[in-house]
Scaffold this motif. Sequence first.
Motif, PDB file in Angstrom:
ATOM      1  N   UNK A  67      55.411  43.582  32.893  1.00  0.00           N
ATOM      2  CA  UNK A  67      55.279  44.873  32.280  1.00  0.00           C
ATOM      3  C   UNK A  67      56.173  45.947  32.924  1.00  0.00           C
ATOM      4  N   UNK A  68      56.856  45.633  34.035  1.00  0.00           N
ATOM      5  CA  UNK A  68      57.771  46.456  34.832  1.00  0.00           C
ATOM      6  C   UNK A  68      59.163  46.242  34.624  1.00  0.00           C
ATOM      7  N   UNK A  69      59.446  45.430  33.576  1.00  0.00           N
ATOM      8  CA  UNK A  69      60.738  44.972  33.279  1.00  0.00           C
ATOM      9  C   UNK A  69      61.513  46.306  33.001  1.00  0.00           C
ATOM     10  N   UNK A  70      62.750  46.089  33.233  1.00  0.00           N
ATOM     11  CA  UNK A  70      63.831  47.727  33.297  1.00  0.00           C
ATOM     12  C   UNK A  70      63.664  47.799  31.658  1.00  0.00           C
ATOM     13  N   UNK A  71      63.360  49.399  31.433  1.00  0.00           N
ATOM     14  CA  UNK A  71      63.236  49.897  30.005  1.00  0.00           C
ATOM     15  C   UNK A  71      64.806  50.178  29.581  1.00  0.00           C
ATOM     16  N   UNK A 103      70.010  35.431  28.696  1.00  0.00           N
ATOM     17  CA  UNK A 103      69.540  36.537  29.633  1.00  0.00           C
ATOM     18  C   UNK A 103      68.184  35.929  30.263  1.00  0.00           C
ATOM     19  N   UNK A 104      68.081  34.747  30.635  1.00  0.00           N
ATOM     20  CA  UNK A 104      66.986  34.272  31.358  1.00  0.00           C
ATOM     21  C   UNK A 104      66.955  34.640  32.798  1.00  0.00           C
ATOM     22  N   UNK A 105      68.059  35.319  33.342  1.00  0.00           N
ATOM     23  CA  UNK A 105      68.072  35.586  34.800  1.00  0.00           C
ATOM     24  C   UNK A 105      67.208  36.909  35.091  1.00  0.00           C
ATOM     25  N   UNK A 106      66.827  37.130  36.161  1.00  0.00           N
ATOM     26  CA  UNK A 106      65.742  38.305  36.560  1.00  0.00           C
ATOM     27  C   UNK A 106      66.519  39.525  36.791  1.00  0.00           C
ATOM     28  N   UNK A 107      67.576  39.809  36.577  1.00  0.00           N
ATOM     29  CA  UNK A 107      68.292  41.028  36.989  1.00  0.00           C
ATOM     30  C   UNK A 107      67.673  42.278  36.284  1.00  0.00           C
ATOM     31  N   UNK A 108      66.937  42.115  35.208  1.00  0.00           N
ATOM     32  CA  UNK A 108      66.404  43.204  34.673  1.00  0.00           C
ATOM     33  C   UNK A 108      64.779  43.321  34.960  1.00  0.00           C
TER      34      UNK A 108
END
Length: 424
Positions: free
Chosen positions: A341-345, A332-337
Amino acid sequence: MTPYVQPPEPLALYGPEFAADPRDHYRRLREHGPLAPVRIAPGIDALLVTDYQAAVDLLRDTHTFTKDPRAWQATVPDDSPVLPVLGHRPTALFSDGDVHARYRDAINDSLALIEPHVLRAEVARVARRLIGEFAATGNADLIAQYARRLPLHVFVTWFGVEPGDGERIVNGIAGMFNSTENATTAYADLVEVVTELVAARRARPRRDLTSYLLGHPADLDNDETVRQITLIMSAGHDPTTNLIGNALLHMLTDARYAGSLHGGAMTAHEAINEVLWQDPPLANLAAHYPRHDTEFHGVRLRAGQLLLVSYAAANTRSAPGPSDSAVRSGASAHLAWSAGPHRCPAKQPALLIAMTAIEQLTSQLCDAELAVPADGLKWRPGPFHRALIRLPVRFTPVDMSAEAHRHRTAGEAADGQQAVSIGP
């Protein structure tokens, strides 16, 4: 090393040309360095980060960059079609520091109430009902009849939305991300629905996420509650719809999945992971603004200038190949999330919904195939998403009438129940 050359004018990331072939646009943009000028709507320019490391650095650098768009927004016409997505609201997405933490805590605590096993069971039940509505016909549009309707049910259930308001929510969110001349009206209608919902729950709480947000220790007022809900809905419904649709398309067109459309959980897991690398449902977003004039990865930036991260372009600079073990193991090293600090919760609920949706469909319609050539499929316009308009398929008709009746009866018994646990 060949020096980067700045393009004569920003490259447009809206309209049918971009929607039809975004990868060619990203390729051209990368020729101009880790950041390149783009136009996301008529008269609205930005710098797009297409390099993976530059994207990670931007997403994590809260000292140099802010998420507050108001300085940039003051330079943009009030009726700009990108403001429903990028314009300031009192939410976690557009704030920093303690304000961001307050909103984020309310969102995280609310999403933590979602019981995975209850959510999976509810999604599976609704998925079987939706499939039963078209299984006997031998053909379907998997976007309109399935991928869009399934997340809608989840959001209606979570937040206690009146069933008759569901389509207004979907249309409002879709209109936002299409970023056309109707975007402002679409967003206003979404806000109206949620405002009425919040007022009703303030007067009479129920066991739903709307009531929980209103009672959270963050002490959100009505408008703050409306804005967190519209953020969760807009960041959740359309991207989840797109993830389901893009993953199903991937399975229908990639030769490695030939004959294994009914392959079960692992096949769905692989398809979703590969789509998150190659065709993420949110392609370009994560707006940031320099707090002061600065230099970033060799590019001079002005204070308040709009920077967007291209998850799609950055991923392809880092993505393993189709046979790489990193993809096959679900890395899961992709950036889709996103990141930082603002990564998808809502990563886990979204994955669970998409996985369950695909498992249910492929187990019932195992010989489904595209009803049109893949190059004839149309994609929704807009700079922010990667979203099919339709996904027409054909398959051997399946008589699910008995099962559909059983699940419809179960659904009637379950009406009013939640896919979340709201505490004692």
